[in-house]
Design a protein around this motif. Structure first.
Motif, mmCIF file in Angstrom:
data_model
loop_
_atom_site.group_PDB
_atom_site.id
_atom_site.type_symbol
_atom_site.label_atom_id
_atom_site.label_comp_id
_atom_site.label_asym_id
_atom_site.label_seq_id
_atom_site.Cartn_x
_atom_site.Cartn_y
_atom_site.Cartn_z
ATOM 1 N N LEU A 119 -11.610 -22.198 31.263
ATOM 2 C CA LEU A 119 -11.517 -20.920 31.957
ATOM 3 C C LEU A 119 -10.138 -20.296 31.766
ATOM 4 O O LEU A 119 -10.013 -19.099 31.504
ATOM 5 C CB LEU A 119 -11.801 -21.110 33.452
ATOM 6 C CG LEU A 119 -11.674 -19.866 34.314
ATOM 7 C CD1 LEU A 119 -12.723 -18.846 33.924
ATOM 8 C CD2 LEU A 119 -11.767 -20.232 35.772
ATOM 9 N N GLY A 120 -9.091 -21.100 31.869
ATOM 10 C CA GLY A 120 -7.729 -20.593 31.664
ATOM 11 C C GLY A 120 -7.531 -20.072 30.255
ATOM 12 O O GLY A 120 -6.906 -19.030 30.056
ATOM 13 N N LEU A 121 -8.062 -20.790 29.267
ATOM 14 C CA LEU A 121 -7.957 -20.353 27.883
ATOM 15 C C LEU A 121 -8.679 -19.028 27.673
ATOM 16 O O LEU A 121 -8.157 -18.113 27.009
ATOM 17 C CB LEU A 121 -8.540 -21.419 26.948
ATOM 18 C CG LEU A 121 -8.503 -21.111 25.458
ATOM 19 C CD1 LEU A 121 -7.061 -21.040 24.976
ATOM 20 C CD2 LEU A 121 -9.286 -22.137 24.689
ATOM 21 N N LEU A 122 -9.863 -18.866 28.261
ATOM 22 C CA LEU A 122 -10.597 -17.609 28.137
ATOM 23 C C LEU A 122 -9.867 -16.462 28.841
ATOM 24 O O LEU A 122 -9.852 -15.333 28.345
ATOM 25 C CB LEU A 122 -12.001 -17.761 28.697
ATOM 26 C CG LEU A 122 -12.970 -18.562 27.828
ATOM 27 C CD1 LEU A 122 -14.280 -18.789 28.550
ATOM 28 C CD2 LEU A 122 -13.206 -17.874 26.504
ATOM 29 N N LEU A 123 -9.256 -16.734 29.985
ATOM 30 C CA LEU A 123 -8.488 -15.703 30.673
ATOM 31 C C LEU A 123 -7.285 -15.255 29.844
ATOM 32 O O LEU A 123 -7.007 -14.057 29.726
ATOM 33 C CB LEU A 123 -8.041 -16.193 32.042
ATOM 34 C CG LEU A 123 -9.112 -16.239 33.122
ATOM 35 C CD1 LEU A 123 -8.569 -16.894 34.384
ATOM 36 C CD2 LEU A 123 -9.619 -14.859 33.425
ATOM 37 N N VAL A 124 -6.566 -16.211 29.268
ATOM 38 C CA VAL A 124 -5.412 -15.871 28.429
ATOM 39 C C VAL A 124 -5.863 -15.090 27.205
ATOM 40 O O VAL A 124 -5.237 -14.090 26.824
ATOM 41 C CB VAL A 124 -4.644 -17.154 28.023
ATOM 42 C CG1 VAL A 124 -3.626 -16.881 26.932
ATOM 43 C CG2 VAL A 124 -3.969 -17.766 29.245
ATOM 44 N N LEU A 125 -6.963 -15.505 26.598
ATOM 45 C CA LEU A 125 -7.490 -14.797 25.434
ATOM 46 C C LEU A 125 -7.908 -13.374 25.811
ATOM 47 O O LEU A 125 -7.629 -12.424 25.066
ATOM 48 C CB LEU A 125 -8.679 -15.562 24.857
ATOM 49 C CG LEU A 125 -9.284 -14.992 23.577
ATOM 50 C CD1 LEU A 125 -8.277 -15.060 22.445
ATOM 51 C CD2 LEU A 125 -10.546 -15.730 23.225
ATOM 52 N N GLY A 126 -8.541 -13.204 26.972
ATOM 53 C CA GLY A 126 -8.933 -11.870 27.428
ATOM 54 C C GLY A 126 -7.732 -10.973 27.660
ATOM 55 O O GLY A 126 -7.737 -9.795 27.300
ATOM 56 N N VAL A 127 -6.683 -11.509 28.270
ATOM 57 C CA VAL A 127 -5.466 -10.727 28.507
ATOM 58 C C VAL A 127 -4.815 -10.350 27.186
ATOM 59 O O VAL A 127 -4.340 -9.219 27.010
ATOM 60 C CB VAL A 127 -4.493 -11.505 29.418
ATOM 61 C CG1 VAL A 127 -3.122 -10.852 29.447
ATOM 62 C CG2 VAL A 127 -5.053 -11.610 30.826
ATOM 63 N N LEU A 128 -4.795 -11.262 26.232
ATOM 64 C CA LEU A 128 -4.204 -10.960 24.919
ATOM 65 C C LEU A 128 -4.984 -9.857 24.201
ATOM 66 O O LEU A 128 -4.376 -8.968 23.585
ATOM 67 C CB LEU A 128 -4.145 -12.220 24.066
ATOM 68 C CG LEU A 128 -3.092 -13.243 24.462
ATOM 69 C CD1 LEU A 128 -3.206 -14.488 23.596
ATOM 70 C CD2 LEU A 128 -1.696 -12.655 24.367
ATOM 71 N N VAL A 129 -6.304 -9.898 24.250
ATOM 72 C CA VAL A 129 -7.112 -8.852 23.615
ATOM 73 C C VAL A 129 -6.847 -7.508 24.293
ATOM 74 O O VAL A 129 -6.703 -6.470 23.633
ATOM 75 C CB VAL A 129 -8.614 -9.213 23.648
ATOM 76 C CG1 VAL A 129 -9.492 -8.034 23.287
ATOM 77 C CG2 VAL A 129 -8.889 -10.383 22.727
ATOM 78 N N PHE A 130 -6.760 -7.509 25.623
ATOM 79 C CA PHE A 130 -6.479 -6.304 26.387
ATOM 80 C C PHE A 130 -5.122 -5.717 25.995
ATOM 81 O O PHE A 130 -5.005 -4.518 25.697
ATOM 82 C CB PHE A 130 -6.508 -6.646 27.879
ATOM 83 C CG PHE A 130 -6.184 -5.508 28.784
ATOM 84 C CD1 PHE A 130 -7.133 -4.552 29.071
ATOM 85 C CD2 PHE A 130 -4.931 -5.385 29.346
ATOM 86 C CE1 PHE A 130 -6.843 -3.489 29.914
ATOM 87 C CE2 PHE A 130 -4.623 -4.337 30.190
ATOM 88 C CZ PHE A 130 -5.584 -3.381 30.475
ATOM 89 N N VAL A 131 -4.100 -6.531 25.966
ATOM 90 C CA VAL A 131 -2.759 -6.061 25.613
ATOM 91 C C VAL A 131 -2.718 -5.590 24.163
ATOM 92 O O VAL A 131 -2.111 -4.562 23.853
ATOM 93 C CB VAL A 131 -1.720 -7.173 25.881
ATOM 94 C CG1 VAL A 131 -0.362 -6.830 25.288
ATOM 95 C CG2 VAL A 131 -1.599 -7.429 27.379
ATOM 96 N N ALA A 132 -3.383 -6.300 23.261
ATOM 97 C CA ALA A 132 -3.394 -5.900 21.852
ATOM 98 C C ALA A 132 -4.089 -4.553 21.668
ATOM 99 O O ALA A 132 -3.616 -3.708 20.887
ATOM 100 C CB ALA A 132 -4.073 -6.970 21.009
ATOM 101 N N ALA A 133 -5.189 -4.334 22.377
ATOM 102 C CA ALA A 133 -5.913 -3.067 22.238
ATOM 103 C C ALA A 133 -5.070 -1.902 22.735
ATOM 104 O O ALA A 133 -4.995 -0.851 22.083
ATOM 105 C CB ALA A 133 -7.233 -3.139 22.999
ATOM 106 N N PHE A 134 -4.419 -2.057 23.882
ATOM 107 C CA PHE A 134 -3.605 -0.969 24.400
ATOM 108 C C PHE A 134 -2.344 -0.749 23.573
ATOM 109 O O PHE A 134 -1.895 0.389 23.407
ATOM 110 C CB PHE A 134 -3.256 -1.205 25.873
ATOM 111 C CG PHE A 134 -4.318 -0.699 26.795
ATOM 112 C CD1 PHE A 134 -4.304 0.608 27.227
ATOM 113 C CD2 PHE A 134 -5.354 -1.521 27.206
ATOM 114 C CE1 PHE A 134 -5.284 1.097 28.062
ATOM 115 C CE2 PHE A 134 -6.339 -1.057 28.038
ATOM 116 C CZ PHE A 134 -6.301 0.258 28.468
ATOM 117 N N THR A 135 -1.778 -1.809 23.035
ATOM 118 C CA THR A 135 -0.608 -1.659 22.167
ATOM 119 C C THR A 135 -0.994 -0.934 20.876
ATOM 120 O O THR A 135 -0.273 -0.036 20.427
ATOM 121 C CB THR A 135 0.001 -3.033 21.852
ATOM 122 O OG1 THR A 135 0.324 -3.680 23.083
ATOM 123 C CG2 THR A 135 1.242 -2.914 21.011
#
Length: 124
Positions: free
Chosen positions: A12-28
């Motif tokens: 679950l922690g790995l999926l949360l970190v991956l989701g946050v990274l995708v979110f930050v990458a998309a907005f960047t």
């Protein structure tokens, strides 16, 4: 991956970190790739392809919100009536369920009668 007690939490922690990274990458990427050419045409209000006419403030009558609220109220009522209808024919629920639903519908009818008496349900 580990097979211990915390294995499901690490997934679950790995999926949360991956989701946050995708979110930050998309907005960047969006911020880096967008064009920044402000013009007056881009700053004007756009509504259905028509040029804006008049001011930007319009008075909204409360009656429309009341209609929406009454619709939501009776939509929620139907959500509560469906499980009652499913349980109604089971033995042991007969009179009790009829009384409970009668009280529920009476409270809703009382609210509707109050709104009607106050003149909220008149459209114009």
């Amino acid at each position: 991956m580990s097979t211990g007690y915390l294995a499901s939490y690490s997934t679950l922690g790995l999926l949360l970190v991956l989701g946050v990274l995708v979110f930050v990458a998309a907005f960047t990427a969006s911020r880096l790739l967008r064009t920044t050419d402000p013009t007056e045409a881009k700053s004007t209000t756009y509504e259905c392809g028509l040029d804006p006419v008049g001011g930007d403030w319009a008075q909204m009558q409360i009656r429309y919100y009341v209609y929406a609220f009454l619709y939501a109220l009776f939509a929620v009522e139907s959500v509560f009536v469906f499980p009652w209808a499913v349980v109604f024919d089971r033995p042991g629920y007969g009179l009790t369920s009829v009384v409970e639903m009668g009280v529920f519908v009476a409270v809703l009818a009382l609210g509707l009668a109050y709104a009607w008496r106050k003149g909220v349900l008149t459209w114009a």
